[in-house]
Design a protein around this motif. Structure first.
Motif, PDB file in Angstrom:
ATOM      1  N   VAL A 182      19.421 101.577   9.563  1.00  0.00           N
ATOM      2  CA  VAL A 182      19.306 101.689   8.105  1.00  0.00           C
ATOM      3  C   VAL A 182      17.878 102.102   7.775  1.00  0.00           C
ATOM      4  O   VAL A 182      16.929 101.455   8.198  1.00  0.00           O
ATOM      5  CB  VAL A 182      19.625 100.344   7.424  1.00  0.00           C
ATOM      6  CG1 VAL A 182      19.523 100.479   5.916  1.00  0.00           C
ATOM      7  CG2 VAL A 182      21.006  99.870   7.831  1.00  0.00           C
ATOM      8  N   ALA A 183      17.744 103.201   7.063  1.00  0.00           N
ATOM      9  CA  ALA A 183      16.405 103.693   6.750  1.00  0.00           C
ATOM     10  C   ALA A 183      16.314 104.090   5.281  1.00  0.00           C
ATOM     11  O   ALA A 183      17.296 104.479   4.658  1.00  0.00           O
ATOM     12  CB  ALA A 183      16.074 104.897   7.629  1.00  0.00           C
ATOM     13  N   ASP A 184      15.107 103.979   4.783  1.00  0.00           N
ATOM     14  CA  ASP A 184      14.822 104.283   3.393  1.00  0.00           C
ATOM     15  C   ASP A 184      14.675 105.794   3.211  1.00  0.00           C
ATOM     16  O   ASP A 184      13.923 106.433   3.940  1.00  0.00           O
ATOM     17  CB  ASP A 184      13.502 103.572   3.055  1.00  0.00           C
ATOM     18  CG  ASP A 184      13.150 103.642   1.606  1.00  0.00           C
ATOM     19  OD1 ASP A 184      13.639 104.561   0.924  1.00  0.00           O
ATOM     20  OD2 ASP A 184      12.389 102.776   1.149  1.00  0.00           O
ATOM     21  N   SER A 185      15.369 106.358   2.247  1.00  0.00           N
ATOM     22  CA  SER A 185      15.249 107.801   1.988  1.00  0.00           C
ATOM     23  C   SER A 185      13.835 108.206   1.607  1.00  0.00           C
ATOM     24  O   SER A 185      13.483 109.365   1.671  1.00  0.00           O
ATOM     25  CB  SER A 185      16.136 108.234   0.821  1.00  0.00           C
ATOM     26  OG  SER A 185      17.437 107.838   1.005  1.00  0.00           O
ATOM     27  N   LEU A 186      13.072 107.229   1.164  1.00  0.00           N
ATOM     28  CA  LEU A 186      11.725 107.550   0.694  1.00  0.00           C
ATOM     29  C   LEU A 186      10.729 107.621   1.847  1.00  0.00           C
ATOM     30  O   LEU A 186       9.554 107.892   1.640  1.00  0.00           O
ATOM     31  CB  LEU A 186      11.245 106.500  -0.316  1.00  0.00           C
ATOM     32  CG  LEU A 186      12.165 106.194  -1.493  1.00  0.00           C
ATOM     33  CD1 LEU A 186      11.561 105.118  -2.370  1.00  0.00           C
ATOM     34  CD2 LEU A 186      12.413 107.450  -2.320  1.00  0.00           C
ATOM     35  N   THR A 187      11.202 107.367   3.067  1.00  0.00           N
ATOM     36  CA  THR A 187      10.296 107.361   4.210  1.00  0.00           C
ATOM     37  C   THR A 187       9.600 108.701   4.385  1.00  0.00           C
ATOM     38  O   THR A 187      10.198 109.747   4.186  1.00  0.00           O
ATOM     39  CB  THR A 187      11.075 107.047   5.505  1.00  0.00           C
ATOM     40  OG1 THR A 187      11.883 105.917   5.279  1.00  0.00           O
ATOM     41  CG2 THR A 187      10.135 106.769   6.657  1.00  0.00           C
TER      42      THR A 187
ATOM     43  N   ASN B 110      12.312  98.960  -4.586  1.00  0.00           N
ATOM     44  CA  ASN B 110      13.014  97.971  -3.779  1.00  0.00           C
ATOM     45  C   ASN B 110      12.485  97.982  -2.344  1.00  0.00           C
ATOM     46  O   ASN B 110      12.228  99.029  -1.778  1.00  0.00           O
ATOM     47  CB  ASN B 110      14.504  98.280  -3.718  1.00  0.00           C
ATOM     48  CG  ASN B 110      15.060  98.677  -5.065  1.00  0.00           C
ATOM     49  OD1 ASN B 110      14.619  99.651  -5.647  1.00  0.00           O
ATOM     50  ND2 ASN B 110      15.998  97.928  -5.558  1.00  0.00           N
ATOM     51  N   GLY B 111      12.354  96.794  -1.809  1.00  0.00           N
ATOM     52  CA  GLY B 111      12.014  96.684  -0.394  1.00  0.00           C
ATOM     53  C   GLY B 111      10.584  97.028  -0.037  1.00  0.00           C
ATOM     54  O   GLY B 111      10.260  97.167   1.129  1.00  0.00           O
ATOM     55  N   SER B 112       9.713  97.152  -1.033  1.00  0.00           N
ATOM     56  CA  SER B 112       8.342  97.513  -0.696  1.00  0.00           C
ATOM     57  C   SER B 112       7.547  96.297  -0.236  1.00  0.00           C
ATOM     58  O   SER B 112       6.523  96.440   0.426  1.00  0.00           O
ATOM     59  CB  SER B 112       7.656  98.167  -1.897  1.00  0.00           C
ATOM     60  OG  SER B 112       7.682  97.310  -3.007  1.00  0.00           O
ATOM     61  N   GLY B 113       8.034  95.112  -0.566  1.00  0.00           N
ATOM     62  CA  GLY B 113       7.360  93.909  -0.099  1.00  0.00           C
ATOM     63  C   GLY B 113       6.705  93.083  -1.197  1.00  0.00           C
ATOM     64  O   GLY B 113       5.742  92.368  -0.941  1.00  0.00           O
ATOM     65  N   LYS B 114       7.215  93.184  -2.397  1.00  0.00           N
ATOM     66  CA  LYS B 114       6.634  92.434  -3.518  1.00  0.00           C
ATOM     67  C   LYS B 114       6.717  90.935  -3.317  1.00  0.00           C
ATOM     68  O   LYS B 114       5.719  90.224  -3.449  1.00  0.00           O
ATOM     69  CB  LYS B 114       7.373  92.763  -4.835  1.00  0.00           C
ATOM     70  CG  LYS B 114       7.112  94.126  -5.386  1.00  0.00           C
ATOM     71  CD  LYS B 114       7.995  94.407  -6.575  1.00  0.00           C
ATOM     72  CE  LYS B 114       9.454  94.412  -6.209  1.00  0.00           C
ATOM     73  NZ  LYS B 114       9.841  95.360  -5.175  1.00  0.00           N
TER      74      LYS B 114
ATOM     75  N   GLY C   3      12.699  95.711   4.714  1.00  0.00           N
ATOM     76  CA  GLY C   3      12.802  96.310   3.383  1.00  0.00           C
ATOM     77  C   GLY C   3      13.515  97.653   3.357  1.00  0.00           C
ATOM     78  O   GLY C   3      13.440  98.372   2.378  1.00  0.00           O
ATOM     79  N   SER C   4      14.218  98.008   4.429  1.00  0.00           N
ATOM     80  CA  SER C   4      14.901  99.302   4.402  1.00  0.00           C
ATOM     81  C   SER C   4      16.239  99.207   3.674  1.00  0.00           C
ATOM     82  O   SER C   4      16.802 100.221   3.280  1.00  0.00           O
ATOM     83  CB  SER C   4      15.111  99.830   5.821  1.00  0.00           C
ATOM     84  OG  SER C   4      15.806  98.893   6.602  1.00  0.00           O
TER      85      SER C   4
END
Lengths: 511, 358
Positions: free
Chosen positions: A222-227, B160-164, A112-113
């Motif tokens: 690839v990483a999520d900025s929200l991490t 997005n991408g949280s796993g829904k 999900g990243s």
């Protein structure tokens, strides 16, 4: 994505610059606040500690406390430290595409990243900007329909995608992809891999084995900025198992605080190559540490703004308009085009995010819910006018105003406001026609009295060079300085946006 | 009703950690410490799944809390609880994403009666766990889909991408396994292949599947799904949505529209609106909760990806500010890896303690 951090830091700096002298205690207190601000922005703790230690080291020296403007001095130290942490002063690093094709780019990251979306974005960028022949291949045999997802995206952006063969192992798919890309004469092959947690040993081994057989010239994490705090752990663990070459941060358009960007770069020492900024396939930005540091400190990012404008603006149109304005003419048609351009450059908020010193203003804008919807409405009003009216606004009397309001489905007051706004813009155009380009930005852009053209890439570079770490010279509202109302938007390169005085709807009384 | 997903807590439903995670030497030592009062009642899934289920939960959390545990062990080599130790304790909590302010509060509270006193490692860990558990216990709540008017409509929302989609897939599999009649609505019409992804789950479990072409109106899909659920007398309707960042007002408006469409098909729906949070997300999760609460009036939370190195400590910060039940945690990719949230266990695992003995 750094808004919240910017806001916090601006607050700290305001307090520090508000006074003449700074004691050591003041600096200490300021640093404590900066520490909390960084932590709340999800910058990883070890990184925060290093950062604060460095700033402290430089800040408690005599130089700061004794200097004429200690607050400014401190901001500069923080700025430089931020730039360093984000990747140093150098220009942004592109992708390493050299040597015998196919050059292989491998994508890795947690579930999900945003690996698959980013794969498509990079493919599009390489195809469009670098004119490379690109193929993408999904090695994700785990998540249902992951391969279809990439295939669908590839179709949409007209990039080749490796055919799906059920039952193959990721390694086999990688081999087949390389073979196919070689035969197909592709310059670049992008391998999208399955998302994995760093604790899953088998999956990490699999990633390493794919990297081993494909020998990619780039392996991008690839990483999520929200991490949050996990950013360091994830980056370090991936880096241990894979010879990573760079980072891509996705969802940079979220209201996350960008701490992950600071942390991951600091821990791995790897360059951040791109930021993912929207759900659209073209939503990928090259990452420039200096500009981002400027944005974090509320100093704006004029260079990005100009670049974006130059990309979006139709050159011929712009020249036509520039000529018109040179004659001192600016009619409602021109205004409609301007408004449309504001939207295409990223809307009001997008633009304001890049302007220096308007952080607080930006919040006011949000509060007044002064948004792009209003711009669209104003475009609607203009479109409800006849051709004649648009060319000669003076024609528009009370009766016509009522008709226009009806046509656009708004109050007459709103039409009035628009006309008033146009009036002041036209006045400014007239002034500019006489060669009185307001503001120092005119000079910064190297367009004094003469024509206004879209800046060439060289000009943009020159501008970037001119911009010292403290922001562009002579720009209104440097950090700390109280922004005096909305600084008229500077004439954007080429677009000749003649300062939007009194932005749409900013007149609260009449709203 | 058997499929009342993770039925309301049964008093006797205590699950021990069986063979899933054998206590290590260190934990064994900890467990010999004075045992606490009564065993925590656990919400349990159907009997046959018991052992492996909780073994896996603990495994996942143990992995994720390993570093925190090591850290604390390191901190507490010193005997006296001094300021330095407290600072380090606070930093450890921050590193678990609990957030700067919550970390400060918890550390202060721990220091209250213990400062300058001799404390053992176990003591401080227990205290830390108790503090976090106390925060989260009121948020512990099973998702009971066996009551109320049928079909129960469950809407899944998140960034997005949280796993829904994966969470819906797992829910669908679990509910179907309990014999519930499920309709799945593929409301993520934006992301490429999201529909196919969900269809794969639905096909596997035999649930009815409602979709439209990619790019079509998600509200329409949601409406169709609820209608189908009503007309076929289904027990549960699960509706997926596209991921949306909470600061994108146009996407949030679209979500509001989806909910309006659902209400058109069934006035009382959606009965549950679950926000799916990714454990790796830091303090931004707070902003997500706020925004989705405003727009979608979420009724509960799911936290995914707790099987990684992320600790999900932000749940504590959320629990502090929002009275929202936390229904599930995700600790892996399989359907059984969707587990009911148990505050005590979560808190203990977070600080590196095994489940309470007894």
């Amino acid at each position: 994505m750094f808004d919240a951090l910017t806001e916090r830091l601006t607050g700290v700096f305001d307090r520090l610059t508000g006074r003449g002298a700074l004691s050591e205690k003041d600096v200490e207190a300021g640093l404590r606040e900066i520490r909390v601000a960084l932590l709340e922005a999800d910058v990883a703790l070890p990184v925060v500690k290093t950062f604060i230690a460095r700033v402290k080291d430089e800040a408690v020296g005599e130089a700061v406390i004794r200097s004429v403007k200690p607050g400014q001095q401190l901001i500069k130290i923080v700025h430089d430290a931020l730039v360093d942490m984000l990747g140093g002063e150098g220009p942004p690093e592109g992708l390493r595409i050299a040597g015998e094709p196919p050059n292989i780019i491998m994508m890795a990251g947690l579930q999900g990243s945003g690996k698959t979306t980013t794969t498509a974005k990079i493919a599009l960028r390489l195809t469009k900007l670098d004119r490379k022949k690109v193929m993408v291949a999904s090695l994700d045999v785990r998540r249902p329909a992951a391969m279809e997802q990439l295939a669908t995206l590839a179709r949409a952006i007209h990039v080749d995608c490796l055919g799906i063969v059920a039952g193959q192992s990721p390694e086999d798919i990688a081999r087949r992809a390389i073979q196919t890309a070689r035969l197909g004469g592709h310059d670049v092959l992008i391998l999208d891999t399955a998302g994995r947690t760093t604790l899953d040993d088998d999956m990490m081994r699999e990633a390493a084995s794919i990297a081993g057989l494909a020998r990619p010239s780039e392996i991008l994490l690839v990483a999520d900025s929200l991490t949050g705090q996990d950013a360091v752990e994830t980056a370090r663990r991936f880096h241990e198992r894979l010879p990573l070459t760079g980072l891509v941060l996705t969802r940079a358009d979220g209201d996350g605080r960008g701490g992950a960007a600071l942390s991951m770069r600091a821990v791995t020492g790897l360059p951040i190559k791109f930021l993912g900024v929207s759900e659209r396939p073209d939503g990928l930005e090259a990452f420039d540490a200096r500009r981002v540091a400027g944005r974090i400190l509320g100093q704006g990012d004029i260079v990005s703004l100009v670049e974006k404008a130059a990309q979006q603006v139709d050159r011929d149109e712009a020249e036509k308009l520039a000529k018109k304005i040179q004659k001192g003419v600016f009619d409602l048609d021109d205004m409609e085009k301007q408004l449309t351009q504001v939207l295409s450059i990223g809307g009001l908020k997008g633009i304001m995010g890049m302007l220096p010193g308007v952080q607080k203003l930006k919040n006011q804008v949000s509060e007044a819910s002064l948004d792009d919807k209003q711009i669209r409405r104003q475009i609607g009003i203009i479109r409800s006018m006849t051709k004649q009216e648009r060319a000669k606004p003076d024609l528009i009397d009370g009766k016509r105003r009522r008709r226009i309001a009806k046509g656009a489905g708004v109050d007459v007051a709103e039409v009035n406001r628009l006309l008033k706004m146009h009036r002041s813009m036209a006045d400014m155009a007239k002034a500019m026609g006489k060669g009185q380009l307001p503001g120092a930005l005119g000079q910064a852009l190297g367009m004094g009295k003469g024509g206004m053209r879209a800046p060439s890439p060289e000009q943009i570079k020159a501008m970037a060079a001119k911009a010292p770490s403290q922001g562009l010279p002579g720009l209104p509202g440097l950090p700390g300085a109280k922004p005096l109302g909305l600084p008229g938007l500077p004439p954007l390169g080429g677009s000749g946006l003649p300062g939007l005085p009194g932005l749409p709807g900013s007149d609260k009384k009449s709203t | 009703m058997i499929w009342g997903l993770f039925k309301p807590k049964s008093e006797k439903g205590v699950t021990t950690n069986a063979e899933g995670a054998r206590p290590s030497a260190q934990e064994a030592r900890l467990e010999s410490a004075p045992p606490a009062s009564a065993p925590e009642p656990m919400a349990t899934a159907p009997a046959n799944a018991d052992q492996g289920l909780f073994g896996r939960l603990f495994d996942g959390l143990k992995k994720s809390s390993g570093r925190l545990a090591e850290g604390i062990t390191g901190v507490l080599l010193k005997k006296k609880l001094d300021q330095e130790t407290l600072d380090e304790l606070e930093e450890l909590l921050i590193r678990a994403d609990i957030g700067a302010s919550a970390a400060e509060r918890i550390t202060k509270s721990i220091a209250k009666d213990r400062f300058d006193k001799e404390v053992s490692e176990t003591e401080i860990k227990e205290a830390l766990a108790a503090e976090v558990a106390a925060l989260l216990r009121p948020r512990e709540s099973t998702l009971d889909l066996s009551r109320g008017p049928r079909p129960r409509v469950v809407l899944m929302v998140g960034v997005n991408g949280s796993g829904k989609t994966t969470t819906i897939g797992k829910l669908c599999a679990l509910l179907s396994a309990y014999g519930a009649k499920v309709v799945v609505g593929a409301g993520d019409t934006f992301r490429a292949a999201a529909i196919e992804q969900l269809k794969a789950w639905a096909d596997r479990t035999g649930a009815a599947f409602v979709s439209r072409e990619q790019g079509s109106d998600a509200a329409g899909v949601a409406f169709d799904a609820v209608r189908l659920g009503k007309s076929t007398d289904a027990d549960v309707v699960l509706i997926d949505t596209a991921g949306r960042l909470q600061n994108r007002s146009e996407l949030m408006a679209e979500l509001a529209k989806i909910i309006r469409a659902i209400r058109k098909a069934d006035e009382s729906a959606p009965h549950e609106t679950l926000l799916v949070l990714d454990a790796t997300v830091g303090q931004n999760a707070l902003s997500q909760v706020e925004a989705f609460r405003t727009t979608a009036d979420i009724s509960g939370l799911v936290m995914t990806k707790l099987d990684g190195t992320a600790k999900g400590g932000v749940l504590a910060a959320i629990g502090e500010r929002h009275a929202l039940p936390i229904h599930f945690i995700g600790v892996g990719e399989k359907a059984e890896d969707l587990q009911p949230f148990a505050a005590e266990r979560f808190a203990r695992a977070l600080v590196g303690l095994g489940p309470k003995p007894g």
